[in-house]
Design an enzyme around this catalytic site. Structure first.
Site, PDB file in Angstrom:
ATOM      1  N   SER A  71       0.871  -1.180   0.000  1.00  0.00           N
ATOM      2  CA  SER A  71       0.000   0.000   0.000  1.00  0.00           C
ATOM      3  C   SER A  71       0.906   1.229   0.000  1.00  0.00           C
ATOM      4  CB  SER A  71      -0.919   0.009   1.220  1.00  0.00           C
ATOM      5  OG  SER A  71      -0.153   0.071   2.395  1.00  0.00           O
ATOM      6  N   GLY A  73       0.861   3.656  -1.957  1.00  0.00           N
ATOM      7  CA  GLY A  73       0.059   4.889  -2.069  1.00  0.00           C
ATOM      8  C   GLY A  73       0.676   5.907  -3.019  1.00  0.00           C
ATOM      9  N   ASN A 128      -1.999   4.827 -15.508  1.00  0.00           N
ATOM     10  CA  ASN A 128      -2.333   3.931 -14.400  1.00  0.00           C
ATOM     11  C   ASN A 128      -3.766   4.247 -13.981  1.00  0.00           C
ATOM     12  OD1 ASN A 128      -2.676   2.555 -12.031  1.00  0.00           O
ATOM     13  ND2 ASN A 128      -0.869   3.378 -10.996  1.00  0.00           N
ATOM     14  N   CYS A 131      -4.841   2.134  -9.714  1.00  0.00           N
ATOM     15  CA  CYS A 131      -4.176   2.093  -8.412  1.00  0.00           C
ATOM     16  C   CYS A 131      -5.231   1.940  -7.326  1.00  0.00           C
ATOM     17  CB  CYS A 131      -3.361   3.347  -8.163  1.00  0.00           C
ATOM     18  SG  CYS A 131      -2.491   3.214  -6.589  1.00  0.00           S
ATOM     19  N   THR A 194      -2.579  -4.896  -9.368  1.00  0.00           N
ATOM     20  CA  THR A 194      -2.706  -5.823  -8.236  1.00  0.00           C
ATOM     21  C   THR A 194      -4.171  -6.075  -7.843  1.00  0.00           C
ATOM     22  OG1 THR A 194      -2.491  -3.904  -6.812  1.00  0.00           O
ATOM     23  CG2 THR A 194      -0.491  -5.144  -7.239  1.00  0.00           C
ATOM     24  N   GLY A 218       2.685 -10.843  -7.114  1.00  0.00           N
ATOM     25  CA  GLY A 218       3.578 -11.994  -6.980  1.00  0.00           C
ATOM     26  C   GLY A 218       2.893 -13.284  -7.424  1.00  0.00           C
ATOM     27  N   GLY A 244       1.744 -10.233 -13.740  1.00  0.00           N
ATOM     28  CA  GLY A 244       1.113 -10.741 -12.527  1.00  0.00           C
ATOM     29  C   GLY A 244       1.772 -12.044 -12.137  1.00  0.00           C
ATOM     30  N   GLY A 266       7.330  -7.672 -12.197  1.00  0.00           N
ATOM     31  CA  GLY A 266       7.141  -6.756 -11.067  1.00  0.00           C
ATOM     32  C   GLY A 266       7.811  -7.254  -9.798  1.00  0.00           C
ATOM     33  N   THR A 267       7.026  -7.868  -8.944  1.00  0.00           N
ATOM     34  CA  THR A 267       7.494  -8.309  -7.618  1.00  0.00           C
ATOM     35  C   THR A 267       8.778  -9.144  -7.677  1.00  0.00           C
ATOM     36  OG1 THR A 267       5.203  -8.267  -6.895  1.00  0.00           O
ATOM     37  CG2 THR A 267       6.727  -9.528  -5.533  1.00  0.00           C
TER      38      THR A 267
HETATM   39  C1  LIG Z   1       5.758  -2.222  -4.418  1.00  0.00           C
HETATM   40  C2  LIG Z   1       4.908  -2.094  -5.630  1.00  0.00           C
HETATM   41  C3  LIG Z   1       4.665  -0.828  -6.172  1.00  0.00           C
HETATM   42  C4  LIG Z   1       3.868  -0.696  -7.314  1.00  0.00           C
HETATM   43  N1  LIG Z   1       3.678   0.555  -7.835  1.00  0.00           N
HETATM   44  C5  LIG Z   1       2.949   0.689  -8.980  1.00  0.00           C
HETATM   45  C6  LIG Z   1       2.801   1.956  -9.590  1.00  0.00           C
HETATM   46  O1  LIG Z   1       3.342   2.985  -9.137  1.00  0.00           O
HETATM   47  N2  LIG Z   1       2.050   2.039 -10.723  1.00  0.00           N
HETATM   48  C7  LIG Z   1       1.466   0.921 -11.304  1.00  0.00           C
HETATM   49  O2  LIG Z   1       0.803   1.049 -12.336  1.00  0.00           O
HETATM   50  N3  LIG Z   1       1.616  -0.302 -10.741  1.00  0.00           N
HETATM   51  C8  LIG Z   1       2.335  -0.433  -9.613  1.00  0.00           C
HETATM   52  N4  LIG Z   1       2.510  -1.692  -9.063  1.00  0.00           N
HETATM   53  C9  LIG Z   1       1.896  -2.861  -9.727  1.00  0.00           C
HETATM   54  C10 LIG Z   1       2.897  -3.595 -10.629  1.00  0.00           C
HETATM   55  O3  LIG Z   1       3.352  -2.752 -11.659  1.00  0.00           O
HETATM   56  C11 LIG Z   1       2.256  -4.869 -11.240  1.00  0.00           C
HETATM   57  O4  LIG Z   1       1.160  -4.488 -12.045  1.00  0.00           O
HETATM   58  C12 LIG Z   1       1.755  -5.849 -10.200  1.00  0.00           C
HETATM   59  O5  LIG Z   1       2.609  -5.874  -9.082  1.00  0.00           O
HETATM   60  C13 LIG Z   1       1.572  -7.260 -10.744  1.00  0.00           C
HETATM   61  O6  LIG Z   1       2.776  -7.802 -11.234  1.00  0.00           O
HETATM   62  P1  LIG Z   1       3.772  -8.712 -10.321  1.00  0.00           P
HETATM   63  O7  LIG Z   1       2.934  -9.802  -9.698  1.00  0.00           O
HETATM   64  O8  LIG Z   1       4.797  -9.227 -11.267  1.00  0.00           O
HETATM   65  O9  LIG Z   1       4.338  -7.820  -9.283  1.00  0.00           O
HETATM   66  C14 LIG Z   1       3.289  -1.846  -7.920  1.00  0.00           C
HETATM   67  C15 LIG Z   1       3.549  -3.114  -7.371  1.00  0.00           C
HETATM   68  C16 LIG Z   1       4.341  -3.255  -6.257  1.00  0.00           C
HETATM   69  C17 LIG Z   1       4.590  -4.635  -5.715  1.00  0.00           C
END
Ligand SMILES: Cc1cc2nc3c(=O)[nH]c(=O)nc-3n(C[C@H](O)[C@H](O)[C@H](O)COP(=O)(O)O)c2cc1C
Length: 302
Positions: A71, A73, A128, A131, A194, A218, A244, A266-267
């Site tokens: 979160s 934010g 985005n 969010c 997410t 994740g 994802g 991402g993660t």
């Molecule tokens: C710590 C963190 C910060 C994130 N910040 C953003 C963000 O600023 N803008 C955005 O569009 N997605 C953000 N995401 C979402 C990721 O870009 C991605 O869509 C999501 O985590 C799913 O992919 P993953 O499972 O490979 O992490 C964030 C995810 C994480 C874990």
């Protein structure tokens, strides 16, 4: 003779040497200390807002089985600081830069694009619209076809660069939202952001996140995210960036077979910063072994 594998793609006008990107908010220029960022297909910045944002109260990340809840934010220093301090560094790289923007209102997206349009070195914008921390009347932008249509129409007229819509997976009918975005002229879709979740510390009897809710990412979300890409890819013609829970090349292959034109990590970057490089190599080896092109792979689902 060893077959030469061409991983290059043209994603809605964004020319990439391979289809592997790093997802918004999970990657920054510090990774340049670990590997040559020019090896990536493209970089997507963390989401930038008009004004600086301090983000949500801590704790802002908790681990969950096979994933994390965050979160954050949208903590960021705001567009002015981005243009002044970060953009010049990104510009030195030789790969497409996709700038992710987020706003509380439609006007904020408009203002952000107007500011960024004055700058060189940007290949595309990612809106985005998903969010979990920014809501309008209790929903995120991509949960409403009306809000989504209006926002895309307004932003499209401001730029000649491709616009990517990053959608929330939290809708009853992802096809309806994806088609709405396509109909209104969006260049590509990023699927997806997410899933909203929470965690409780039973000993303290208290939510673990300062914000109570956070976005789950994740491996835990991979089957959910894959299903969304599969459903949307069958019904829209515009390219989809799938993400994802991708942690290795096999996960990436699943997303491509489901219909993704490109994928985002991402993660997994937090666990192994070189994941994207390993994924690129893994895809290449797989294509070579199976005598496939990326396009054939995407069309190969039985
Ligand atoms: C710590 C963190 C910060 C994130 N910040 C953003 C963000 O600023 N803008 C955005 O569009 N997605 C953000 N995401 C979402 C990721 O870009 C991605 O869509 C999501 O985590 C799913 O992919 P993953 O499972 O490979 O992490 C964030 C995810 C994480 C874990």
């Amino acid at each position: 003779m060893i077959m030469k594998i061409d991983l290059s793609i043209n994603l809605a006008g964004i020319k990439m040497k391979n289809p592997v990107m790093v997802a918004s908010g999970t990657f920054n220029l510090e990774y340049a200390k670990i590997f040559d960022l020019n090896k990536l297909g493209a970089i997507i910045t963390k989401s930038i807002t008009l004004k600086p944002r301090a983000g949500n109260p801590p704790p802002r990340i908790v681990e969950t089985p096979f994933g994390i809840l965050n979160s954050i934010g949208l903590e960021n220093a705001g567009i002015e600081s981005f243009v002044l301090k970060e953009l010049p560094l990104y510009k030195k790289l030789k790969l497409p830069l996709i700038v992710s923007i987020a706003g509380k209102t439609e006007q904020e997206y408009v203002d952000l694009i107007k500011i960024l349009e004055k700058e060189a070195g940007i290949s595309a914008y990612e809106l985005n619209l998903s969010c979990p921390n920014i809501k309008k009347g209790g929903i995120v932008f991509s949960q409403s076809p009306e809000i989504l249509s209006s926002l895309i129409k307004k932003t499209l007229t401001l730029t000649r660069l491709p616009l990517i819509a990053k959608l929330t997976p939290e809708v009853n009918d992802i096809v309806k939202i994806a088609k709405t975005a396509e109909k209104n002229g969006i260049s590509a879709l990023a699927l997806s952001n997410t899933f909203l979740g929470m965690s409780i510390d039973y000993k303290k009897r208290k939510p673990r996140l300062g914000n109570i809710f956070g976005g789950l990412s994740g491996p835990a979300i991979k089957p959910l995210a894959l299903r969304i890409v599969y459903q949307a890819a069958r019904r829209v013609k515009i390219p989809i960036i799938g993400m994802g829970g991708i942690t290795n090349f096999m996960d990436a292959l699943e997303f491509i077979i489901a219909g993704a034109a490109a994928i985002s990590i991402g993660t997994a970057n937090f666990i192994n910063p070189k994941t994207a490089l390993e994924v690129i190599q893994g895809i290449k080896d797989y294509l070579r072994k199976n005598n496939l092109s990326l396009k054939k792979l995407r069309e190969s689902l039985k």
